[in-house]
Every structure is written in C-alpha cells, then in structure tokens.
Design a protein around this motif. Structure first.
Motif, PDB file in Angstrom:
ATOM      1  N   GLY A   1     -67.227  52.738  17.210  1.00  0.00           N
ATOM      2  CA  GLY A   1     -66.115  52.245  16.615  1.00  0.00           C
ATOM      3  C   GLY A   1     -66.452  52.260  14.956  1.00  0.00           C
ATOM      4  O   GLY A   1     -67.492  51.901  14.864  1.00  0.00           O
ATOM      5  N   LYS A   2     -65.415  51.962  14.119  1.00  0.00           N
ATOM      6  CA  LYS A   2     -65.655  52.072  12.744  1.00  0.00           C
ATOM      7  C   LYS A   2     -66.064  50.790  12.342  1.00  0.00           C
ATOM      8  O   LYS A   2     -66.839  50.472  11.256  1.00  0.00           O
ATOM      9  CB  LYS A   2     -64.515  52.539  11.935  1.00  0.00           C
ATOM     10  N   SER A   3     -65.534  49.564  13.005  1.00  0.00           N
ATOM     11  CA  SER A   3     -66.067  48.480  12.819  1.00  0.00           C
ATOM     12  C   SER A   3     -66.492  47.796  14.247  1.00  0.00           C
ATOM     13  O   SER A   3     -66.334  48.094  15.118  1.00  0.00           O
ATOM     14  CB  SER A   3     -64.867  47.546  12.197  1.00  0.00           C
ATOM     15  N   PHE A   4     -67.083  46.451  13.980  1.00  0.00           N
ATOM     16  CA  PHE A   4     -67.741  45.955  15.090  1.00  0.00           C
ATOM     17  C   PHE A   4     -66.414  45.327  16.023  1.00  0.00           C
ATOM     18  O   PHE A   4     -66.524  45.440  17.243  1.00  0.00           O
ATOM     19  CB  PHE A   4     -68.584  44.690  14.793  1.00  0.00           C
ATOM     20  N   ASP A   5     -65.152  45.033  15.605  1.00  0.00           N
ATOM     21  CA  ASP A   5     -64.375  44.454  16.174  1.00  0.00           C
ATOM     22  C   ASP A   5     -63.604  45.852  16.950  1.00  0.00           C
ATOM     23  O   ASP A   5     -63.299  45.665  18.293  1.00  0.00           O
ATOM     24  CB  ASP A   5     -63.046  44.101  15.192  1.00  0.00           C
ATOM     25  N   GLU A   6     -63.575  46.865  16.412  1.00  0.00           N
ATOM     26  CA  GLU A   6     -63.238  48.093  16.897  1.00  0.00           C
ATOM     27  C   GLU A   6     -64.082  48.427  18.100  1.00  0.00           C
ATOM     28  O   GLU A   6     -63.462  48.940  19.213  1.00  0.00           O
ATOM     29  CB  GLU A   6     -62.982  49.332  16.046  1.00  0.00           C
ATOM     30  N   LEU A   7     -65.180  48.302  17.823  1.00  0.00           N
ATOM     31  CA  LEU A   7     -66.283  48.767  18.874  1.00  0.00           C
ATOM     32  C   LEU A   7     -66.032  47.843  20.259  1.00  0.00           C
ATOM     33  O   LEU A   7     -65.890  48.344  21.300  1.00  0.00           O
ATOM     34  CB  LEU A   7     -67.512  48.623  18.204  1.00  0.00           C
TER      35      LEU A   7
ATOM     36  N   ASP B   1     -79.958  45.343  17.827  1.00  0.00           N
ATOM     37  CA  ASP B   1     -81.348  45.280  17.551  1.00  0.00           C
ATOM     38  C   ASP B   1     -81.410  44.686  16.214  1.00  0.00           C
ATOM     39  O   ASP B   1     -80.544  44.402  15.360  1.00  0.00           O
ATOM     40  CB  ASP B   1     -81.908  46.960  17.373  1.00  0.00           C
ATOM     41  N   SER B   2     -82.663  44.397  15.606  1.00  0.00           N
ATOM     42  CA  SER B   2     -82.723  43.681  14.548  1.00  0.00           C
ATOM     43  C   SER B   2     -82.147  44.259  13.074  1.00  0.00           C
ATOM     44  O   SER B   2     -81.403  43.788  12.439  1.00  0.00           O
ATOM     45  CB  SER B   2     -84.344  43.326  14.167  1.00  0.00           C
ATOM     46  N   GLN B   3     -82.584  45.535  12.880  1.00  0.00           N
ATOM     47  CA  GLN B   3     -82.190  46.173  11.986  1.00  0.00           C
ATOM     48  C   GLN B   3     -80.603  46.331  11.902  1.00  0.00           C
ATOM     49  O   GLN B   3     -79.910  46.111  10.753  1.00  0.00           O
ATOM     50  CB  GLN B   3     -82.667  47.736  12.186  1.00  0.00           C
ATOM     51  N   SER B   4     -79.962  46.518  13.080  1.00  0.00           N
ATOM     52  CA  SER B   4     -78.477  46.642  12.889  1.00  0.00           C
ATOM     53  C   SER B   4     -78.082  45.360  12.735  1.00  0.00           C
ATOM     54  O   SER B   4     -76.783  45.323  12.056  1.00  0.00           O
ATOM     55  CB  SER B   4     -77.996  47.176  14.454  1.00  0.00           C
ATOM     56  N   LEU B   5     -78.334  44.267  13.258  1.00  0.00           N
ATOM     57  CA  LEU B   5     -77.977  43.092  13.308  1.00  0.00           C
ATOM     58  C   LEU B   5     -77.830  42.556  11.720  1.00  0.00           C
ATOM     59  O   LEU B   5     -77.022  42.126  10.963  1.00  0.00           O
ATOM     60  CB  LEU B   5     -78.658  41.801  14.038  1.00  0.00           C
ATOM     61  N   LEU B   6     -79.144  42.905  11.188  1.00  0.00           N
ATOM     62  CA  LEU B   6     -79.343  42.521   9.521  1.00  0.00           C
ATOM     63  C   LEU B   6     -78.546  43.125   8.641  1.00  0.00           C
ATOM     64  O   LEU B   6     -77.827  42.920   7.807  1.00  0.00           O
ATOM     65  CB  LEU B   6     -80.700  42.753   9.081  1.00  0.00           C
ATOM     66  N   GLN B   7     -78.279  44.516   9.178  1.00  0.00           N
ATOM     67  CA  GLN B   7     -77.315  45.613   8.196  1.00  0.00           C
ATOM     68  C   GLN B   7     -75.876  44.996   8.457  1.00  0.00           C
ATOM     69  O   GLN B   7     -74.867  44.942   7.551  1.00  0.00           O
ATOM     70  CB  GLN B   7     -77.459  46.885   8.624  1.00  0.00           C
ATOM     71  N   HIS B   8     -75.256  44.692   9.802  1.00  0.00           N
ATOM     72  CA  HIS B   8     -74.181  44.210  10.162  1.00  0.00           C
ATOM     73  C   HIS B   8     -73.679  42.977   9.163  1.00  0.00           C
ATOM     74  O   HIS B   8     -72.558  42.776   8.592  1.00  0.00           O
ATOM     75  CB  HIS B   8     -74.016  43.992  11.477  1.00  0.00           C
ATOM     76  N   TYR B   9     -74.717  41.791   9.165  1.00  0.00           N
ATOM     77  CA  TYR B   9     -74.223  40.734   8.204  1.00  0.00           C
ATOM     78  C   TYR B   9     -74.740  40.836   6.759  1.00  0.00           C
ATOM     79  O   TYR B   9     -74.971  39.777   6.343  1.00  0.00           O
ATOM     80  CB  TYR B   9     -74.886  39.580   9.001  1.00  0.00           C
ATOM     81  N   ASN B  10     -75.154  42.096   6.153  1.00  0.00           N
ATOM     82  CA  ASN B  10     -75.552  42.109   4.969  1.00  0.00           C
ATOM     83  C   ASN B  10     -74.678  41.518   3.920  1.00  0.00           C
ATOM     84  O   ASN B  10     -75.378  40.987   2.897  1.00  0.00           O
ATOM     85  CB  ASN B  10     -76.068  43.782   4.517  1.00  0.00           C
ATOM     86  N   GLY B  11     -73.497  41.896   4.016  1.00  0.00           N
ATOM     87  CA  GLY B  11     -72.553  41.537   3.076  1.00  0.00           C
ATOM     88  C   GLY B  11     -72.467  39.865   3.360  1.00  0.00           C
ATOM     89  O   GLY B  11     -71.543  39.276   2.390  1.00  0.00           O
ATOM     90  N   ILE B  12     -72.849  39.070   4.267  1.00  0.00           N
ATOM     91  CA  ILE B  12     -72.554  37.619   4.576  1.00  0.00           C
ATOM     92  C   ILE B  12     -73.584  36.998   4.165  1.00  0.00           C
ATOM     93  O   ILE B  12     -73.669  35.928   3.561  1.00  0.00           O
ATOM     94  CB  ILE B  12     -72.105  37.576   5.861  1.00  0.00           C
ATOM     95  N   PHE B  13     -74.796  37.358   4.568  1.00  0.00           N
ATOM     96  CA  PHE B  13     -76.002  36.659   4.417  1.00  0.00           C
ATOM     97  C   PHE B  13     -76.876  37.243   3.485  1.00  0.00           C
ATOM     98  O   PHE B  13     -77.290  38.684   3.701  1.00  0.00           O
ATOM     99  CB  PHE B  13     -76.898  36.494   5.700  1.00  0.00           C
ATOM    100  N   THR B  14     -77.460  36.573   2.294  1.00  0.00           N
ATOM    101  CA  THR B  14     -78.371  37.274   1.723  1.00  0.00           C
ATOM    102  C   THR B  14     -79.762  36.873   2.253  1.00  0.00           C
ATOM    103  O   THR B  14     -79.868  36.152   3.048  1.00  0.00           O
ATOM    104  CB  THR B  14     -78.577  36.719   0.283  1.00  0.00           C
ATOM    105  N   ASN B  15     -80.632  37.927   1.867  1.00  0.00           N
ATOM    106  CA  ASN B  15     -81.915  37.720   2.380  1.00  0.00           C
ATOM    107  C   ASN B  15     -82.537  36.228   1.892  1.00  0.00           C
ATOM    108  O   ASN B  15     -83.528  35.708   2.554  1.00  0.00           O
ATOM    109  CB  ASN B  15     -83.088  38.914   1.796  1.00  0.00           C
ATOM    110  N   ALA B  16     -82.332  35.874   0.462  1.00  0.00           N
ATOM    111  CA  ALA B  16     -82.610  34.386   0.215  1.00  0.00           C
ATOM    112  C   ALA B  16     -82.118  33.423   1.400  1.00  0.00           C
ATOM    113  O   ALA B  16     -82.559  32.321   1.741  1.00  0.00           O
ATOM    114  CB  ALA B  16     -82.048  34.201  -1.227  1.00  0.00           C
TER     115      ALA B  16
END
Length: 134
Positions: free
Chosen positions: A29-35, A72-87
C-alpha cells in the motif's frame, strides 16, 4: 479473539506486509492505512481460496481474529519520522538521538532491550494520550 501478527516493512515507495502464519499472503500500500485495508482483504481472499481448495485453515483463523501490526525498528522510526523528532524520542526512550538516527537509517539495528525501550515508551505515550480530554 485471536491476535494475528502482520509484519510491516517500509520501502522508499510503499509499505508491504506479510503473515508468517499464512504463507503466501502478502500485500502492499502507498500509505499505512491503505496497507491495513489491503492486507485485510488479502487475508480474506487467501482464506477463501484455502477453503475452496479444501486446505487446512490455520487455527487462529477458524474463529474471530484481529490483525496486529509489527514493524521492524527502522520502518517504525521512518513511518513516524514526521511526527516524532529524534529529540522527542530521546526524551521518552532515553536513547540518544544519534543512535536513534542510526536505527532509522538502517545503519544499525537495536538489540532487543533497546527495541523494547522504544516500544514501551511509545505504548506509554499512547496510554497517556488516550485519557486526555480537551
């Protein structure tokens, strides 16, 4: 109700998902909701085909079931990249920003205790937010 784990991976262009408990069942899917919508349909279609062919249906699919999505950790962190900053993630997980960036970019993978810190912090935040009223 049985929980059935769906493994989610994120690529440059889309999300993909598969079920270890139902070999051959996958979707994108193009988005998580679509997936989520697509994998639900794929599971139903796959089970329908198994029934028509007289194949044995895995136990967790014989009654009511719920799909549970595992990143997986990489996908989760990429998915929420625009929501959570690393800080922000550093504040709630206790893991430094540089290490979080290494996980998000795929340079390194967190050991199980580090992955659990990330998961537990996000679950705790979700619980806190679920009781907020405005």
């Amino acid at each position: 109700m049985e929980k059935v784990v769906v493994t989610v991976e994120l690529s440059e262009n889309n999300y993909s998902a598969f079920l270890e408990s139902l070999p051959g069942c996958a979707s994108t899917g193009k988005s998580f909701d679509e997936l989520k919508k697509n994998i639900k349909e794929a599971v139903e279609f796959h089970l329908e085909g198994m029934r028509e062919d007289g194949d044995d249906i895995p136990k967790q699919f014989t009654g009511e079931y719920e799909l549970s999505f595992r990143f997986d950790s990489q996908s989760l962190l990429q998915h929420y990249n625009g929501i959570f900053t690393n800080a922000a993630l550093e504040r709630i997980t206790g893991i430094n920003q540089r290490q979080l960036q290494r996980y998000a970019s795929g340079i390194s993978k967190p050991r199980r205790p580090q992955a659990e810190k990330i998961e537990n912090a996000l679950h705790k935040l979700g619980k806190e937010l679920s009781v907020v009223e405005l």
